[in-house]
Design a protein around this motif. Structure first.
Motif, PDB file in Angstrom:
ATOM      1  N   ARG A   1       6.218   0.470 -26.461  1.00 31.64           N
ATOM      2  CA  ARG A   1       6.926   0.008 -25.261  1.00 31.64           C
ATOM      3  C   ARG A   1       8.121   0.912 -24.957  1.00 31.64           C
ATOM      4  N   TRP A   2       8.894   1.242 -25.969  1.00 27.90           N
ATOM      5  CA  TRP A   2      10.084   2.072 -25.752  1.00 27.90           C
ATOM      6  C   TRP A   2       9.699   3.486 -25.317  1.00 27.90           C
ATOM      7  N   THR A   3       8.691   4.049 -25.941  1.00 29.01           N
ATOM      8  CA  THR A   3       8.257   5.404 -25.581  1.00 29.01           C
ATOM      9  C   THR A   3       7.741   5.437 -24.147  1.00 29.01           C
ATOM     10  N   SER A   4       6.972   4.415 -23.764  1.00 27.69           N
ATOM     11  CA  SER A   4       6.462   4.347 -22.395  1.00 27.69           C
ATOM     12  C   SER A   4       7.604   4.241 -21.397  1.00 27.69           C
ATOM     13  N   ALA A   5       8.667   3.502 -21.764  1.00 23.62           N
ATOM     14  CA  ALA A   5       9.799   3.306 -20.856  1.00 23.62           C
ATOM     15  C   ALA A   5      10.595   4.585 -20.625  1.00 23.62           C
ATOM     16  N   LEU A   6      10.430   5.595 -21.482  1.00 26.66           N
ATOM     17  CA  LEU A   6      11.116   6.875 -21.263  1.00 26.66           C
ATOM     18  C   LEU A   6      10.681   7.525 -19.955  1.00 26.66           C
ATOM     19  N   ARG A   7       9.503   7.136 -19.466  1.00 27.80           N
ATOM     20  CA  ARG A   7       8.968   7.762 -18.253  1.00 27.80           C
ATOM     21  C   ARG A   7       9.284   6.970 -16.987  1.00 27.80           C
ATOM     22  N   LEU A   8      10.068   5.890 -17.110  1.00 33.23           N
ATOM     23  CA  LEU A   8      10.360   5.069 -15.943  1.00 33.23           C
ATOM     24  C   LEU A   8      11.332   5.784 -15.010  1.00 33.23           C
ATOM     25  N   PRO A   9      10.986   5.913 -13.745  1.00 30.31           N
ATOM     26  CA  PRO A   9      11.897   6.568 -12.800  1.00 30.31           C
ATOM     27  C   PRO A   9      12.955   5.589 -12.284  1.00 30.31           C
ATOM     28  N   GLY A  10      14.115   6.123 -11.958  1.00 37.45           N
ATOM     29  CA  GLY A  10      15.130   5.339 -11.275  1.00 37.45           C
ATOM     30  C   GLY A  10      15.966   4.427 -12.133  1.00 37.45           C
ATOM     31  N   HIS A  11      15.846   4.529 -13.457  1.00 36.73           N
ATOM     32  CA  HIS A  11      16.612   3.664 -14.353  1.00 36.73           C
ATOM     33  C   HIS A  11      17.187   4.499 -15.504  1.00 36.73           C
ATOM     34  N   PRO A  12      18.112   5.403 -15.202  1.00 37.61           N
ATOM     35  CA  PRO A  12      18.607   6.330 -16.228  1.00 37.61           C
ATOM     36  C   PRO A  12      19.307   5.634 -17.386  1.00 37.61           C
ATOM     37  N   ALA A  13      20.056   4.565 -17.127  1.00 36.32           N
ATOM     38  CA  ALA A  13      20.747   3.886 -18.219  1.00 36.32           C
ATOM     39  C   ALA A  13      19.749   3.196 -19.140  1.00 36.32           C
TER      40      ALA A  13
ATOM     41  N   ALA B   1       0.827  -1.215   0.000  1.00 34.63           N
ATOM     42  CA  ALA B   1       0.000   0.000   0.000  1.00 34.63           C
ATOM     43  C   ALA B   1       0.856   1.257   0.000  1.00 34.63           C
ATOM     44  N   GLU B   2       2.142   1.116   0.343  1.00 34.53           N
ATOM     45  CA  GLU B   2       3.041   2.265   0.323  1.00 34.53           C
ATOM     46  C   GLU B   2       3.331   2.663  -1.118  1.00 34.53           C
ATOM     47  N   GLU B   3       3.013   3.889  -1.469  1.00 34.07           N
ATOM     48  CA  GLU B   3       3.052   4.316  -2.858  1.00 34.07           C
ATOM     49  C   GLU B   3       4.458   4.247  -3.461  1.00 34.07           C
ATOM     50  N   ALA B   4       5.448   4.711  -2.735  1.00 34.04           N
ATOM     51  CA  ALA B   4       6.807   4.709  -3.283  1.00 34.04           C
ATOM     52  C   ALA B   4       7.289   3.294  -3.550  1.00 34.04           C
ATOM     53  N   LEU B   5       6.981   2.378  -2.647  1.00 34.11           N
ATOM     54  CA  LEU B   5       7.385   0.985  -2.839  1.00 34.11           C
ATOM     55  C   LEU B   5       6.692   0.391  -4.065  1.00 34.11           C
ATOM     56  N   TRP B   6       5.401   0.675  -4.184  1.00 40.45           N
ATOM     57  CA  TRP B   6       4.647   0.133  -5.327  1.00 40.45           C
ATOM     58  C   TRP B   6       5.183   0.665  -6.652  1.00 40.45           C
ATOM     59  N   GLN B   7       5.409   1.960  -6.724  1.00 40.69           N
ATOM     60  CA  GLN B   7       5.864   2.548  -7.982  1.00 40.69           C
ATOM     61  C   GLN B   7       7.254   2.047  -8.368  1.00 40.69           C
TER      62      GLN B   7
ATOM     63  N   GLY C   1       8.528  -0.910  -7.602  1.00 43.79           N
ATOM     64  CA  GLY C   1       8.366  -2.275  -8.082  1.00 43.79           C
ATOM     65  C   GLY C   1       7.776  -2.331  -9.480  1.00 43.79           C
ATOM     66  N   MET C   2       6.822  -1.456  -9.761  1.00 46.62           N
ATOM     67  CA  MET C   2       6.221  -1.412 -11.091  1.00 46.62           C
ATOM     68  C   MET C   2       7.235  -0.978 -12.142  1.00 46.62           C
ATOM     69  N   ALA C   3       8.112  -0.041 -11.777  1.00 48.44           N
ATOM     70  CA  ALA C   3       9.146   0.394 -12.726  1.00 48.44           C
ATOM     71  C   ALA C   3      10.099  -0.758 -13.045  1.00 48.44           C
ATOM     72  N   ARG C   4      10.497  -1.522 -12.021  1.00 49.52           N
ATOM     73  CA  ARG C   4      11.373  -2.671 -12.275  1.00 49.52           C
ATOM     74  C   ARG C   4      10.689  -3.686 -13.180  1.00 49.52           C
ATOM     75  N   ALA C   5       9.412  -3.944 -12.934  1.00 49.71           N
ATOM     76  CA  ALA C   5       8.686  -4.903 -13.760  1.00 49.71           C
ATOM     77  C   ALA C   5       8.576  -4.421 -15.204  1.00 49.71           C
ATOM     78  N   ALA C   6       8.366  -3.126 -15.380  1.00 52.38           N
ATOM     79  CA  ALA C   6       8.279  -2.578 -16.737  1.00 52.38           C
ATOM     80  C   ALA C   6       9.606  -2.739 -17.480  1.00 52.38           C
ATOM     81  N   VAL C   7      10.727  -2.578 -16.777  1.00 52.47           N
ATOM     82  CA  VAL C   7      12.028  -2.821 -17.407  1.00 52.47           C
ATOM     83  C   VAL C   7      12.131  -4.270 -17.850  1.00 52.47           C
ATOM     84  N   VAL C   8      11.763  -5.195 -16.965  1.00 53.90           N
ATOM     85  CA  VAL C   8      11.837  -6.630 -17.291  1.00 53.90           C
ATOM     86  C   VAL C   8      11.035  -6.941 -18.543  1.00 53.90           C
ATOM     87  N   TRP C   9       9.793  -6.447 -18.603  1.00 52.12           N
ATOM     88  CA  TRP C   9       8.929  -6.801 -19.736  1.00 52.12           C
ATOM     89  C   TRP C   9       9.295  -6.045 -21.008  1.00 52.12           C
TER      90      TRP C   9
END
Length: 360
Positions: A315-327, A264-270, A272-280
């Motif tokens: 997919r690539w355009t959406s990934a431009l908005r992922l936080p915490g993964h600059p590389a 339920a903690e927003e920062a933790l959820w976001q 985790g979602m960013a990591r999953a988006a990188v994986v997929w």
């Protein structure tokens, strides 16, 4: 086919007749058959090659767990043969999303998200039982959670960039290694594996899941990402209305929070979602890019759906908005500028059922 029917009838203890081919895959043959009393069952016979062997084990173990899917009536490990209850001909979520009834599609989508969330939450205590079932039906291959597929994908992705003449930005290998499988250990949940829209029946009794060939325990974020991206590894990919995409993700999240309250903690959820988006996103790129480079083509042989280039660019355009993964963000920017810039493919459209609503 006759041999399959005879073997399935013997396994079930009742002769079967009138087979109808439901269109399996290179891994399996799927038949609907009638019993002497007129009832119908589904027979699934798997080939003898590594992908099919693992698919048999996943299907048999996943259905034997009994948490979701059709009832498993009989299984033959030696013949790699399953007989299961017939769930009928209800529309799939894909049928609804590609249809013309927005209310039915919205109800189906939210029911799908809630159902997957409930399954993930209630499955947590059964992880050891699934491992035992995998061994019981095993064909000598590891389960998906024991296969380091995310690390293998990361290595293959770096190789693909080199193959395309691109230089990986500094820090990419480290970022890909960091997304890893940590969430799978902290927040595991059971999934049929292939939760794409065509594997989900929307019946009068609610959501019924099909295709457990890739079943197993994985991070709940990897399933949640299907709500946001949407449908991370599927052919039925369009854009969802922004408000509906948020509600779908929240429907799934509300269920898994009952098992993992800290989600339920927003920062933790976001995060985790960013990591999953990188994986997929890595996974989609590996599966689609080599075919998309020489020429474009549809994501499905018979359905009127978007093309590989449309999906990759989205997919690539959406990934431009992922936080915490600059590389990784720099990498998808490179893919867009160096590979996709000349693609003559329109923007990914919204799902047909929601064409009257602005898509995200």
């Amino acid at each position: 086919m006759d041999e399959i029917i005879r073997a399935a009838g013997a396994l079930l203890g009742r002769p079967l007749r009138d087979p109808v081919d439901l269109g399996g895959s290179s891994r399996s043959t799927v038949l609907r058959c009638r019993t002497a009393t007129g009832d119908s069952v589904i027979v699934k016979a798997f080939a003898d090659e590594p992908a099919a062997l693992r698919a048999y084990t996943g299907e048999a173990a996943g259905l034997s767990l009994g948490l979701a899917g059709p009832e498993l009536l009989a299984a033959d490990v030696e013949r790699r043969l399953l007989v299961m209850a017939d769930l009928g001909d209800a529309p799939t979520l894909a049928d609804l999303l590609l249809g013309t009834d927005p209310k039915a599609a919205e109800r189906g989508l939210l029911e799908w998200a809630r159902g997957l969330g409930r399954l993930a939450a209630r499955s947590v205590p059964w992880r050891a039982e699934f491992a035992a079932l995998w061994q019981r039906h095993g064909q000598g291959l590891p389960s998906w959670e024991d296969e380091p597929w995310q690390r293998q994908n990361a290595d293959a992705f770096l190789g693909l960039l080199t193959e395309c003449g691109l230089t990986a930005p500094p820090g990419l290998a480290e970022e890909l290694a960091a997304v890893g499988t940590a969430d799978g250990e902290r927040y595991p949940g059971f999934t049929p594996g292939d939760t794409c829209p065509d594997n989900n029946l929307i019946t009068p009794r609610g959501l019924r899941l099909l295709d457990f060939e890739a079943s197993g325990y994985q991070s709940v974020f990897l399933t949640a990402a299907y709500c946001r991206m949407p449908f991370s590894s599927c052919w039925c990919v369009y854009r969802l209305p922004a408000d509906l995409a948020r509600r779908t993700e929240e429907a799934y999240r509300a269920e898994v929070v009952t098992r993992y309250p800290d989600l339920a903690e927003e920062a933790l959820w976001q995060a985790g979602m960013a990591r999953a988006a990188v994986v997929w996103t890595v996974d989609s790129t590996l599966h689609l890019l080599r075919r998309a480079l020489p020429e474009d083509g549809p994501m499905h042989r018979t359905r009127p759906v978007p093309t590989r280039r449309q999906v990759l660019r989205h997919r690539w355009t959406s990934a431009l908005r992922l936080p915490g993964h600059p590389a990784f963000t720099a990498t998808v920017r490179l893919l867009l500028s160096e590979l996709a810039a000349g693609w003559d493919a329109p923007e990914l459209p919204g799902y047909p059922a929601f064409r009257a609503r602005p898509a995200a």
